[in-house]
Design an enzyme around this catalytic site. Sequence first.
Site, PDB file in Angstrom:
ATOM      1  N   SER A 285       0.852  -1.196   0.000  1.00 18.91           N
ATOM      2  CA  SER A 285       0.000   0.000   0.000  1.00 18.91           C
ATOM      3  C   SER A 285       0.891   1.251   0.000  1.00 18.91           C
ATOM      4  CB  SER A 285      -0.959  -0.037   1.186  1.00 18.91           C
ATOM      5  OG  SER A 285      -1.977   0.924   1.043  1.00 18.91           O
TER       6      SER A 285
ATOM      7  N   GLU B  54      -9.031  -4.741  -5.068  1.00 17.34           N
ATOM      8  CA  GLU B  54      -8.445  -3.811  -4.104  1.00 17.34           C
ATOM      9  C   GLU B  54      -9.479  -2.861  -3.498  1.00 17.34           C
ATOM     10  OE1 GLU B  54      -5.286  -3.588  -3.122  1.00 17.34           O
ATOM     11  OE2 GLU B  54      -4.015  -4.464  -4.666  1.00 17.34           O
TER      12      GLU B  54
ATOM     13  N   HIS C 161      -7.946  -5.188  -0.697  1.00 14.08           N
ATOM     14  CA  HIS C 161      -6.681  -4.541  -0.357  1.00 14.08           C
ATOM     15  C   HIS C 161      -6.164  -5.061   0.989  1.00 14.08           C
ATOM     16  CE1 HIS C 161      -3.758  -1.298  -0.685  1.00 14.08           C
ATOM     17  NE2 HIS C 161      -4.032  -0.917   0.548  1.00 14.08           N
TER      18      HIS C 161
END
Length: 527
Positions: A207, A342, A435
């Site tokens: 991330s 995600e 995600h």
Amino acid sequence: MTRVSIPLLPADGPVVRVTGGDVRGLRAAEPDGIDSWRGIPYAAPPVGELRFRAPAPVVAWSGIRDATSFGLMASQQGPVRVARSTSVAPSSGEDCLTINVHAPAERGSKPLPVMVFIHGGGYTAGSSRDFSGQGEEFVRTGRVVFVSFNYRLGALGYLDFTRYASRQHPFQSNLGLRDQVAALRWVRDNIAAFDGDPNQVTVFGESAGGNAVTTLMAVPAARGLFARAIAQSPPPHSVYARKATGQWAGEFVGMLRQIVSRRQGAGSSVTRDVPALLAGASTVDLLAAAEILRVRTPITYPGAFPFAPVVDGDFLPESPLVAFREGRAHRIPLIVGTNDREGSIFRGRVDILPRTPARIRALFARAPETSHAPMRAAYPGIPGRRSGADFGADYGFWYPSTRVTDFHSRYAATFAYRFDFAPRLLKLVGLHATHGVEMFALFGRADEPIARAMTSLGGYEQYVAAGERMRGFWLNFAERSEPGPEWPCYSEATRSTLIIDAVDRVVDDPRAVRRRAWNDFLPELAG
């Protein structure tokens, strides 16, 4: 030089000499077989006159420093919403520039490859004390030394206040990014004391940590500090020009002035000297203003997030995507990948993607009109909830990651993956392989409460197995620059991508229709 007296500790763990002095770590009980050193300073505390300044050299100490506990997390908002409280997260503060080393207790005859993990959290949250910051399952293999560290977050690390710099307050840009380079320099200079090889460093992150990796690839000062890189779910184009970052800094200053004024009460006067305001504001007030800016910016500037690196023409001379395209990024082996869906988790407080109808319309308005129909065909039902989430996530994560893999594969070995495995419960609630879902499996923490809940309706064994395979790929890559024979090198001719699922498979050019639609929709990224 100021010297800090640290009391001597009982001989209950290994002692090594590092920049600044000696540190004693913690020897884990068998059968863990891990030596750990935590909370070692890699730079001077960025407080007082050093707030909003590049990291300064470590302050030396005398005696043996206790390195058995993690240092403070970088200042960040606590779990209570800012509207009700401006509390700082527990154990956080501005004196946060510390690093941790975890090594196998049994040393071999040769130094080991080093894996340096950069934590995520949107550049506003997270720390090296998170479960992923310890890396026990990597270290227990005996194959690597594992390093994690804290860096400055939010307004203290990722807003560009250089427009307000003065002789008394010489603010600098890209502070969190500079911290990361300082940590990597510490690794280069000190990791041999922990039996790590400074010439075999792999930097990886997820991330915001993935963004850090792709950005560091374009930072001249980071050249030579790492030999390989892995970017998990990066938003590579979340790096902004000075015009945008200057606008956000101005909005932040206005918010900070209002917060300070309200706290001081009626009749008080807040200094109009912006450098003095920024330098003298409390951490709590800085965090409160940052939280307001974090919530408002994705609404006002769809597709943007204010806390991110800035192309300052100096420390970061150009956009990382431009550096990748032109071959000016560091030409080292690279793994890049994203997760299947995600965007499905970005709701509520973390709703930062351009996934709502209004934000999607704003992006369509900026795109060439000829690209609208292909984009709608690629995301049937847009701006519906599912199609909107996929569109927003592909804008933020997947599509710019395809640009990085395309560009970098022209100059160096590149490997692409997509993590598709999702336990049954995540499919039922509409999250799927969202995600961050791979992190518990990758770091061998599938027994954490959240991971146990995710697998409560089935899929535990397959989830653990997928993480073990992924960890094996990462270890192979750290040792020999390639993840394994079953994972082919990426090229623009084939775009071979490893799909990590219950059963792994290789697919050429997955989502080709979407990729072509984005090439037309964002021609500035297409290259």
